[in-house]
Structures are given as C-alpha cells and as structure tokens.
Design an enzyme around this catalytic site. Sequence first.
Site, PDB file in Angstrom:
ATOM      1  NE  ARG A 164      -3.656  -2.138   2.725  1.00  0.00           N
ATOM      2  CZ  ARG A 164      -3.433  -3.274   3.381  1.00  0.00           C
ATOM      3  NH1 ARG A 164      -2.250  -3.473   3.962  1.00  0.00           N
ATOM      4  NH2 ARG A 164      -4.354  -4.212   3.462  1.00  0.00           N
ATOM      5  CE  LYS A 188      -6.644  -0.517   4.451  1.00  0.00           C
ATOM      6  NZ  LYS A 188      -7.933  -0.791   3.767  1.00  0.00           N
ATOM      7  CG  HIS A 258      -4.600   1.165  -4.190  1.00  0.00           C
ATOM      8  ND1 HIS A 258      -3.899   1.024  -3.011  1.00  0.00           N
ATOM      9  CD2 HIS A 258      -5.658   0.314  -4.085  1.00  0.00           C
ATOM     10  CE1 HIS A 258      -4.504   0.152  -2.228  1.00  0.00           C
ATOM     11  NE2 HIS A 258      -5.577  -0.308  -2.865  1.00  0.00           N
ATOM     12  NE  ARG A 261      -3.114  -3.240  -1.598  1.00  0.00           N
ATOM     13  CZ  ARG A 261      -2.695  -4.123  -0.692  1.00  0.00           C
ATOM     14  NH1 ARG A 261      -1.401  -4.395  -0.607  1.00  0.00           N
ATOM     15  NH2 ARG A 261      -3.530  -4.727   0.115  1.00  0.00           N
ATOM     16  CG  HIS A 284      -6.570  -8.295   1.072  1.00  0.00           C
ATOM     17  ND1 HIS A 284      -6.810  -8.655  -0.242  1.00  0.00           N
ATOM     18  CD2 HIS A 284      -6.315  -6.956   1.049  1.00  0.00           C
ATOM     19  CE1 HIS A 284      -6.703  -7.587  -1.014  1.00  0.00           C
ATOM     20  NE2 HIS A 284      -6.398  -6.559  -0.261  1.00  0.00           N
ATOM     21  CE1 TYR A 293      -6.608  -6.436  -7.151  1.00  0.00           C
ATOM     22  CE2 TYR A 293      -6.884  -7.542  -5.043  1.00  0.00           C
ATOM     23  CZ  TYR A 293      -6.592  -6.406  -5.773  1.00  0.00           C
ATOM     24  OH  TYR A 293      -6.286  -5.243  -5.124  1.00  0.00           O
TER      25      TYR A 293
END
Length: 327
Positions: A164, A188, A258, A261, A284, A293
């Site tokens: 990220r 995150k 992004h 990514r 994730h 994806y």
Amino acid sequence: MRPETPSEQERESTCQAHVERYLSHIAVERRLSPNTVSSYRRDLASLLEGLGIQEVTAQDATPEHIRQVVIRIRKQGLSAASLARHLSSWRGFYTFAVHRLGYPNNPCAGFKGPKVRRKLPQTLTPDACTQLLDSRASPAQIEDDSLLARDRAMFELLYSAGVRLSELTGLNLHDVDLKDGQARVTGKGSKSRIVPIGSCTVRAIKAWLPWRDIIRNGSDEKALFLNRRGGRLTQRSVQLRLDTWAKSTNLGQPVHPHMLRHAFASHLLQSSGDLRAVQELLGHANISTTQIYTHLDWQHLAKVYDQAHPRAKRINPSKPENPEPEK
C-alpha cells in the site's frame, strides 16, 4: 424522595460519551487506522443527529427510529455504498454498546444494507507495467538523477511487493533486507508482514541508497525514501511523482500508486492461481477482499479452464448442438 431522572441534555451527553468510548475502542484495541476512525465518527454523528431530530437517544432507539434516520440520509442523496457503510458503523457501535455499555438491544441487528455492486479496481496490463518501469523517464521532468533513482526504486517496490502507499512511505531503512530480498511492512491495524521483493527492485534500491546518503546529509532520518530536504516522503508526493513519471514514459493513461498494487495482485493470481498466497502477500484480513482480483481477467481464466478441463471443450458455433439423426 424519588430520584431525579436525567435531563435530555444529560442523556445526549452520555450518548456522545458512549460514542467516544467506542471510537477509542476501535482505535486502541482494534487498531484501526485514523482515517477509518474518522469515517466511523462521521457516520455515528449522522446517527445521533437523526435520532436527535426524533427526540430519542441512541440507548432508547428502536428499529423504527433507525429506519427513519436511513430515510432521512437517503433523501440527502447518500449513495448505496455510503449507506451500507453507515449501517455497518452503526451496527458495530451498537454491538459494542450491548456488550460493554449495558444497552438493551441492537436496533440495527435486523437491517440489511442495500446491495452494492463492487467495482473492479483499475489496473495495468503486464506490458504496461513493463513500459512504465523499464522506460527511462525524461530527466527534464524528473529533475535530476537522485530523484530518478529514488522514484524508480519506489515504483519497482510498489509493483514488486504490492504494498500500500502508506506502507511504502512508512518503510524505514532497516525494514528492507536486500540480501534476502524481503521487506517488513506495517499495514492496516498496525499489523506487520514480510513481503518478498524481486531482483529488479533490489537493484533499484541499491542504486538509490548512495543518493539517499547524500540527501540525508548526516541526519538520523530512518525513512527509506526521502524528499529533497532529507525528510520522510509524503503519500501525496509519491502520487504526484508517479503521475509525472507515467506522463514522461508516454504510457497513455493516468496511473496512481494503488494501480500498481492491483496489478501485482491480478498478475500474480493470474500466473499462480493461489488465492491464499495472494491474500497473505497483500495483507488482506478477509479473503473476500482478495477474491475481487479473480474477476479481473476472466478471458484468461476461461482459456485456462478450456485447456485444462477434460469436459470443457467449447461448442463449435458452426455446428448444430443437436444435429438431426441421419435417416
């Protein structure tokens, strides 16, 4: 003597204090990002405002009160996606309030948010990524060799490791192990993970490090990527640098960090088919986030299916499916 009941103002103040406790909970205990906490704060402010119009506090709200708040914010033009996020924020608050604050029930429990069609992320083809990273950007637009080396290392890392933007700018020098070809990034929720970095990225970072020492000029700055003044590079600066780089390489389309990514994820999944591995590399928490994806290159997946499955031969449109039996 009967005890005095709390005034309306006192009850509203108590509800606001409850909201602050919940926000502190998701920030400290769940370690959600400041941006996420700010979004929750806005969503819960809308809830309290809507309940206030109905002269009811959050603790006394019923499903009908929640429904009226939903109707109110929908009239304000809120999109389906935003409404779904609001309901999720409210539901999370009430779940916390029931378990921690003694609320009698969760009035949002039975609410289903509107179905939101998930948009496919913008990405780049493998050829576009090659053109972007292998082309030498115009020195007139990149200014000098030090910035050229830094920018190339950053963009190689974005695509090579699928990190990220916040993870890229948060990298420190000691987080990168060029010998083993890996980096430790903090994502995150302040969760750390190890990501592999390819040989092209290793070479690009090695080319940048001598320039970094010159720009750092003896300071103790720990950041891997520095600005002209020797400080940590901001996320906005990276966005602008990538936009300038893409224009200088005549890619023919706008590029933001992004997208690299997304390209990393879709190209890796396309080649390996290993959804769990891609989930781990992206950081994730939920595999459903990674599954988006799988829709990015349906034609490729369909081709693999046709070639691999013994009963997947396509029907030849020139021949009828059920030919008439010969007489």
